[in-house]
Design an enzyme around this catalytic site. Structure first.
Site, PDB file in Angstrom:
ATOM      1  CB  THR A   4       6.633  19.208  18.995  1.00  0.00           C
ATOM      2  OG1 THR A   4       6.517  18.923  17.589  1.00  0.00           O
ATOM      3  CG2 THR A   4       5.645  20.305  19.369  1.00  0.00           C
ATOM      4  NE  ARG A   5       8.823  12.743  21.556  1.00  0.00           N
ATOM      5  CZ  ARG A   5       8.414  12.069  22.617  1.00  0.00           C
ATOM      6  NH1 ARG A   5       9.301  11.540  23.441  1.00  0.00           N
ATOM      7  NH2 ARG A   5       7.133  11.912  22.862  1.00  0.00           N
ATOM      8  CG  PHE A   6       5.426  15.083  14.981  1.00  0.00           C
ATOM      9  CD1 PHE A   6       5.316  13.841  14.387  1.00  0.00           C
ATOM     10  CD2 PHE A   6       4.950  16.189  14.277  1.00  0.00           C
ATOM     11  CE1 PHE A   6       4.758  13.694  13.126  1.00  0.00           C
ATOM     12  CE2 PHE A   6       4.394  16.056  13.029  1.00  0.00           C
ATOM     13  CZ  PHE A   6       4.294  14.808  12.450  1.00  0.00           C
ATOM     14  CE  LYS A  17      -3.355   5.187   0.932  1.00  0.00           C
ATOM     15  NZ  LYS A  17      -3.889   3.839   1.210  1.00  0.00           N
ATOM     16  CG  ASP A  69       5.154  17.191   8.860  1.00  0.00           C
ATOM     17  OD1 ASP A  69       3.912  17.060   8.879  1.00  0.00           O
ATOM     18  OD2 ASP A  69       5.936  16.250   9.099  1.00  0.00           O
ATOM     19  CG  ASP A 128      -4.468  11.967   9.661  1.00  0.00           C
ATOM     20  OD1 ASP A 128      -3.929  12.002   8.542  1.00  0.00           O
ATOM     21  OD2 ASP A 128      -4.783  10.911  10.233  1.00  0.00           O
ATOM     22  CG  ASP A 162      -5.941  14.643  20.796  1.00  0.00           C
ATOM     23  OD1 ASP A 162      -6.399  13.600  20.296  1.00  0.00           O
ATOM     24  OD2 ASP A 162      -4.891  15.179  20.414  1.00  0.00           O
ATOM     25  CG  ASP A 198     -16.503  15.546  16.392  1.00  0.00           C
ATOM     26  OD1 ASP A 198     -15.883  16.551  16.003  1.00  0.00           O
ATOM     27  OD2 ASP A 198     -17.091  14.768  15.620  1.00  0.00           O
ATOM     28  CD  GLU A 254      -2.731  22.791  21.449  1.00  0.00           C
ATOM     29  OE1 GLU A 254      -1.818  22.098  20.949  1.00  0.00           O
ATOM     30  OE2 GLU A 254      -2.638  23.362  22.551  1.00  0.00           O
TER      31      GLU A 254
END
Length: 283
Positions: free
Chosen positions: A248-250, A179, A211, A175, A125, A152, A100
Protein backbone atom coordinates in the site's frame (compact mmCIF):
# COMPACT_ATOMS: atom_id res chain seq x y z
CA UNK A 1 -2.89 3.23 7.24
CA UNK A 2 -5.74 0.88 8.01
CA UNK A 3 -6.48 2.00 11.55
CA UNK A 4 -10.06 1.58 12.61
CA UNK A 5 -10.87 5.14 13.66
CA UNK A 6 -14.23 6.67 14.37
CA UNK A 7 -14.74 9.78 12.26
CA UNK A 8 -17.22 12.60 12.16
CA UNK A 9 -16.74 13.89 8.63
CA UNK A 10 -17.11 17.43 7.53
CA UNK A 11 -19.55 18.27 4.79
CA UNK A 12 -18.36 17.50 1.26
CA UNK A 13 -16.60 20.40 -0.44
CA UNK A 14 -16.89 20.91 -4.20
CA UNK A 15 -16.51 23.74 -6.66
CA UNK A 16 -19.82 25.48 -7.54
CA UNK A 17 -20.50 27.07 -10.89
CA UNK A 18 -21.92 30.57 -11.22
CA UNK A 19 -25.60 30.68 -10.37
CA UNK A 20 -25.60 27.29 -8.66
CA UNK A 21 -27.39 27.44 -5.29
CA UNK A 22 -25.37 26.96 -2.14
CA UNK A 23 -25.66 23.54 -0.45
CA UNK A 24 -28.55 23.27 1.99
CA UNK A 25 -27.48 23.50 5.62
CA UNK A 26 -28.42 20.42 7.63
CA UNK A 27 -30.70 20.90 10.59
CA UNK A 28 -29.35 19.98 14.00
CA UNK A 29 -29.57 16.22 14.49
CA UNK A 30 -30.26 15.53 10.81
CA UNK A 31 -28.15 12.62 9.53
CA UNK A 32 -25.39 13.56 7.12
CA UNK A 33 -26.17 10.65 4.79
CA UNK A 34 -29.85 9.67 5.26
CA UNK A 35 -29.37 6.39 3.38
CA UNK A 36 -25.76 5.89 4.45
CA UNK A 37 -23.88 4.59 7.51
CA UNK A 38 -25.15 5.58 10.94
CA UNK A 39 -22.95 7.62 13.26
CA UNK A 40 -23.24 5.09 16.11
CA UNK A 41 -25.09 2.00 14.86
CA UNK A 42 -24.97 0.01 18.12
CA UNK A 43 -25.86 3.02 20.26
CA UNK A 44 -25.80 2.31 23.98
CA UNK A 45 -27.13 -1.24 23.70
CA UNK A 46 -23.79 -2.78 24.67
CA UNK A 47 -21.46 -2.25 27.60
CA UNK A 48 -18.79 0.37 27.39
CA UNK A 49 -15.25 -0.98 27.04
CA UNK A 50 -11.79 0.14 26.09
CA UNK A 51 -11.80 0.51 22.32
CA UNK A 52 -8.98 -0.05 19.88
CA UNK A 53 -9.97 2.94 17.74
CA UNK A 54 -10.23 6.64 18.47
CA UNK A 55 -12.43 9.42 17.07
CA UNK A 56 -11.13 11.95 14.57
CA UNK A 57 -12.65 14.31 12.06
CA UNK A 58 -12.01 13.85 8.37
CA UNK A 59 -13.35 15.41 5.19
CA UNK A 60 -15.64 13.47 2.87
CA UNK A 61 -15.27 14.32 -0.81
CA UNK A 62 -18.26 14.80 -3.08
CA UNK A 63 -17.50 11.49 -4.81
CA UNK A 64 -17.29 9.61 -1.51
CA UNK A 65 -20.53 11.21 -0.33
CA UNK A 66 -22.26 10.17 -3.56
CA UNK A 67 -21.06 6.57 -3.14
CA UNK A 68 -22.21 6.46 0.47
CA UNK A 69 -25.66 7.76 -0.40
CA UNK A 70 -26.22 5.54 -3.44
CA UNK A 71 -24.37 2.34 -2.61
CA UNK A 72 -24.70 1.96 1.15
CA UNK A 73 -28.22 0.47 0.90
CA UNK A 74 -26.83 -2.12 -1.55
CA UNK A 75 -23.37 -3.01 -0.18
CA UNK A 76 -23.27 -1.41 3.27
CA UNK A 77 -23.97 -2.84 6.70
CA UNK A 78 -24.37 -1.07 10.04
CA UNK A 79 -23.04 -3.10 12.96
CA UNK A 80 -25.94 -2.68 15.37
CA UNK A 81 -25.65 -6.06 17.13
CA UNK A 82 -29.37 -6.69 16.71
CA UNK A 83 -29.30 -9.88 14.64
CA UNK A 84 -27.24 -12.84 13.49
CA UNK A 85 -26.05 -12.34 9.93
CA UNK A 86 -26.64 -14.84 7.16
CA UNK A 87 -23.43 -14.34 5.18
CA UNK A 88 -24.69 -16.32 2.19
CA UNK A 89 -27.67 -13.99 2.01
CA UNK A 90 -25.50 -10.91 2.52
CA UNK A 91 -23.22 -11.79 -0.41
CA UNK A 92 -25.74 -13.68 -2.51
CA UNK A 93 -23.61 -16.85 -2.57
CA UNK A 94 -22.02 -19.43 -0.31
CA UNK A 95 -18.39 -18.61 -1.04
CA UNK A 96 -15.83 -18.32 1.80
CA UNK A 97 -15.87 -15.05 3.72
CA UNK A 98 -12.80 -13.23 5.02
CA UNK A 99 -13.23 -10.51 7.64
CA UNK A 100 -10.94 -7.49 7.24
CA UNK A 101 -10.77 -5.16 10.24
CA UNK A 102 -9.58 -1.66 9.41
CA UNK A 103 -9.19 -1.03 5.69
CA UNK A 104 -8.17 2.64 5.57
CA UNK A 105 -9.12 4.04 2.17
CA UNK A 106 -9.83 0.60 0.75
CA UNK A 107 -7.30 0.41 -2.09
CA UNK A 108 -5.68 -2.81 -0.84
CA UNK A 109 -9.08 -4.35 -0.09
CA UNK A 110 -10.29 -3.62 -3.60
CA UNK A 111 -7.11 -5.02 -5.12
CA UNK A 112 -7.36 -8.26 -3.14
CA UNK A 113 -11.06 -8.60 -3.99
CA UNK A 114 -10.33 -8.18 -7.69
CA UNK A 115 -7.50 -10.74 -7.57
CA UNK A 116 -9.64 -13.35 -5.78
CA UNK A 117 -13.29 -13.06 -6.89
CA UNK A 118 -14.16 -16.45 -5.36
CA UNK A 119 -13.55 -15.09 -1.85
CA UNK A 120 -15.98 -12.66 -0.25
CA UNK A 121 -14.55 -9.83 1.85
CA UNK A 122 -16.48 -8.30 4.74
CA UNK A 123 -14.51 -5.09 5.33
CA UNK A 124 -15.05 -3.25 8.62
CA UNK A 125 -14.06 0.31 9.48
CA UNK A 126 -15.54 3.44 10.98
CA UNK A 127 -13.67 5.91 8.78
CA UNK A 128 -16.43 7.45 6.68
CA UNK A 129 -14.23 8.72 3.80
CA UNK A 130 -12.69 5.25 3.52
CA UNK A 131 -16.12 3.63 3.48
CA UNK A 132 -17.18 5.91 0.66
CA UNK A 133 -13.96 5.35 -1.28
CA UNK A 134 -14.16 1.56 -1.01
CA UNK A 135 -17.78 1.61 -2.19
CA UNK A 136 -16.70 3.77 -5.13
CA UNK A 137 -13.88 1.36 -5.99
CA UNK A 138 -16.18 -1.65 -5.72
CA UNK A 139 -18.65 -0.10 -8.16
CA UNK A 140 -15.96 1.16 -10.51
CA UNK A 141 -14.24 -2.24 -10.71
CA UNK A 142 -17.38 -4.39 -10.54
CA UNK A 143 -16.40 -6.06 -7.26
CA UNK A 144 -19.47 -8.05 -6.26
CA UNK A 145 -17.51 -9.82 -3.50
CA UNK A 146 -17.09 -6.79 -1.20
CA UNK A 147 -19.40 -5.64 1.59
CA UNK A 148 -18.57 -2.65 3.78
CA UNK A 149 -19.49 -2.75 7.47
CA UNK A 150 -19.64 0.29 9.73
CA UNK A 151 -19.08 0.06 13.48
CA UNK A 152 -17.30 -1.95 16.14
CA UNK A 153 -15.76 -5.21 14.89
CA UNK A 154 -16.02 -6.69 18.39
CA UNK A 155 -19.81 -6.34 18.32
CA UNK A 156 -19.87 -7.82 14.83
CA UNK A 157 -17.88 -10.87 15.93
CA UNK A 158 -19.65 -11.39 19.23
CA UNK A 159 -23.26 -10.62 18.34
CA UNK A 160 -23.68 -10.97 14.59
CA UNK A 161 -21.52 -13.81 13.29
CA UNK A 162 -22.12 -17.52 13.79
CA UNK A 163 -19.45 -19.93 15.04
CA UNK A 164 -17.06 -21.04 12.28
CA UNK A 165 -18.59 -18.50 9.86
CA UNK A 166 -15.28 -17.08 8.61
CA UNK A 167 -12.55 -18.55 6.44
CA UNK A 168 -10.06 -15.85 7.34
CA UNK A 169 -9.26 -12.70 9.30
CA UNK A 170 -7.08 -9.80 8.14
CA UNK A 171 -5.78 -7.02 10.35
CA UNK A 172 -3.37 -4.83 8.40
CA UNK A 173 -1.56 -1.92 10.08
CA UNK A 174 -3.82 -1.44 13.10
CA UNK A 175 -3.22 1.48 15.43
CA UNK A 176 -0.07 0.49 17.40
CA UNK A 177 -0.94 2.62 20.43
CA UNK A 178 2.79 3.13 21.08
CA UNK A 179 2.58 4.60 24.59
CA UNK A 180 2.80 1.90 27.27
CA UNK A 181 -0.28 3.15 29.10
CA UNK A 182 -2.27 2.67 25.87
CA UNK A 183 -1.13 -0.89 25.11
CA UNK A 184 -4.41 -2.18 26.54
CA UNK A 185 -6.13 -0.56 23.55
CA UNK A 186 -4.28 -2.69 21.01
CA UNK A 187 -6.64 -4.95 19.11
CA UNK A 188 -4.51 -8.11 19.04
CA UNK A 189 -4.92 -9.33 22.61
CA UNK A 190 -5.67 -12.82 24.03
CA UNK A 191 -9.34 -11.97 24.65
CA UNK A 192 -9.82 -10.76 21.09
CA UNK A 193 -8.16 -13.86 19.70
CA UNK A 194 -10.46 -16.11 21.73
CA UNK A 195 -13.49 -14.32 20.32
CA UNK A 196 -12.10 -14.40 16.78
CA UNK A 197 -11.24 -18.09 17.09
CA UNK A 198 -14.88 -18.89 17.85
CA UNK A 199 -15.95 -17.40 14.51
CA UNK A 200 -13.12 -18.86 12.41
CA UNK A 201 -13.53 -22.25 10.79
CA UNK A 202 -10.74 -24.81 11.28
CA UNK A 203 -7.96 -24.05 8.81
CA UNK A 204 -8.88 -20.36 8.56
CA UNK A 205 -5.91 -18.01 8.24
CA UNK A 206 -5.32 -15.03 10.51
CA UNK A 207 -3.10 -12.54 8.69
CA UNK A 208 -1.73 -9.53 10.54
CA UNK A 209 0.77 -6.94 9.37
CA UNK A 210 2.34 -3.97 11.13
CA UNK A 211 5.27 -1.61 10.72
CA UNK A 212 5.54 -1.05 14.48
CA UNK A 213 8.10 -3.61 15.63
CA UNK A 214 7.15 -3.72 19.34
CA UNK A 215 3.54 -4.40 18.35
CA UNK A 216 4.70 -7.08 15.90
CA UNK A 217 6.54 -8.79 18.75
CA UNK A 218 3.42 -8.64 20.93
CA UNK A 219 1.28 -10.05 18.11
CA UNK A 220 3.72 -12.92 17.65
CA UNK A 221 3.79 -13.60 21.37
CA UNK A 222 0.03 -13.68 21.95
CA UNK A 223 -0.76 -15.61 18.74
CA UNK A 224 1.92 -18.19 19.53
CA UNK A 225 0.61 -18.62 23.07
CA UNK A 226 -3.04 -19.02 22.05
CA UNK A 227 -4.13 -22.69 21.83
CA UNK A 228 -6.53 -22.03 18.95
CA UNK A 229 -3.82 -20.92 16.51
CA UNK A 230 -0.67 -22.34 14.97
CA UNK A 231 2.05 -20.46 13.14
CA UNK A 232 2.31 -21.33 9.45
CA UNK A 233 6.05 -20.71 9.71
CA UNK A 234 8.00 -23.77 10.82
CA UNK A 235 10.57 -21.53 12.48
CA UNK A 236 7.83 -19.92 14.57
CA UNK A 237 8.64 -16.41 13.38
CA UNK A 238 7.36 -13.74 11.04
CA UNK A 239 6.37 -14.49 7.47
CA UNK A 240 7.56 -12.65 4.36
CA UNK A 241 4.89 -10.46 2.79
CA UNK A 242 2.76 -12.80 0.67
CA UNK A 243 2.22 -11.77 -2.94
CA UNK A 244 -1.54 -11.48 -2.42
CA UNK A 245 -1.17 -8.65 0.12
CA UNK A 246 -0.71 -5.47 -1.93
CA UNK A 247 2.03 -3.04 -1.05
CA UNK A 248 0.00 0.00 0.00
CA UNK A 249 0.89 3.65 -0.28
CA UNK A 250 1.06 3.86 3.51
CA UNK A 251 3.43 0.90 3.61
CA UNK A 252 5.70 2.38 0.94
CA UNK A 253 5.92 5.57 2.95
CA UNK A 254 6.93 3.57 6.01
CA UNK A 255 9.53 1.59 4.10
CA UNK A 256 10.98 4.84 2.73
CA UNK A 257 11.40 5.97 6.34
CA UNK A 258 13.25 2.78 7.23
CA UNK A 259 10.34 1.03 8.97
CA UNK A 260 10.39 -2.76 9.11
CA UNK A 261 7.08 -4.38 8.11
CA UNK A 262 6.28 -7.74 9.67
CA UNK A 263 3.59 -10.15 8.49
CA UNK A 264 2.14 -12.89 10.68
CA UNK A 265 0.23 -15.84 9.22
CA UNK A 266 -1.42 -18.16 11.72
CA UNK A 267 -3.90 -20.99 11.09
CA UNK A 268 -6.97 -21.81 13.14
CA UNK A 269 -6.28 -25.30 14.44
CA UNK A 270 -8.99 -28.00 14.33
CA UNK A 271 -11.09 -27.90 17.48
CA UNK A 272 -12.47 -30.95 19.22
CA UNK A 273 -13.46 -29.22 22.45
CA UNK A 274 -14.64 -25.79 23.60
CA UNK A 275 -11.18 -24.22 23.77
CA UNK A 276 -11.14 -20.80 22.19
CA UNK A 277 -14.91 -20.33 22.25
CA UNK A 278 -16.77 -17.85 24.42
CA UNK A 279 -19.12 -19.46 26.94
CA UNK A 280 -22.47 -20.34 25.43
CA UNK A 281 -21.33 -20.81 21.83
CA UNK A 282 -21.81 -24.17 20.22
CA UNK A 283 -21.04 -25.57 16.80
Amino acid sequence: MSDSVMSTPEAPHAERTAGEPAPRTRAKGEPRFPDGPKADPAGSHFERRIRSFQPRRSRVTAGQADALQRLWPVWGLDIDGSRRLDLAELFGNGRPVVLEIGFGMGEATAEMAAADPDTNILAVDVHTPGQGHLLHLAEERGLANVRVANGDAIILLREMLAPDALSGLRVFFPDPWPKKRHHKRRLIQPEFLTLAASRLAPGAIVHCATDWEPYAEQMLEVLTAHPAFGNTREDGGFAPRPAFRPLTRFERQGLDKGHVVNDLLFRRVPHDDRAGRPDGDTV
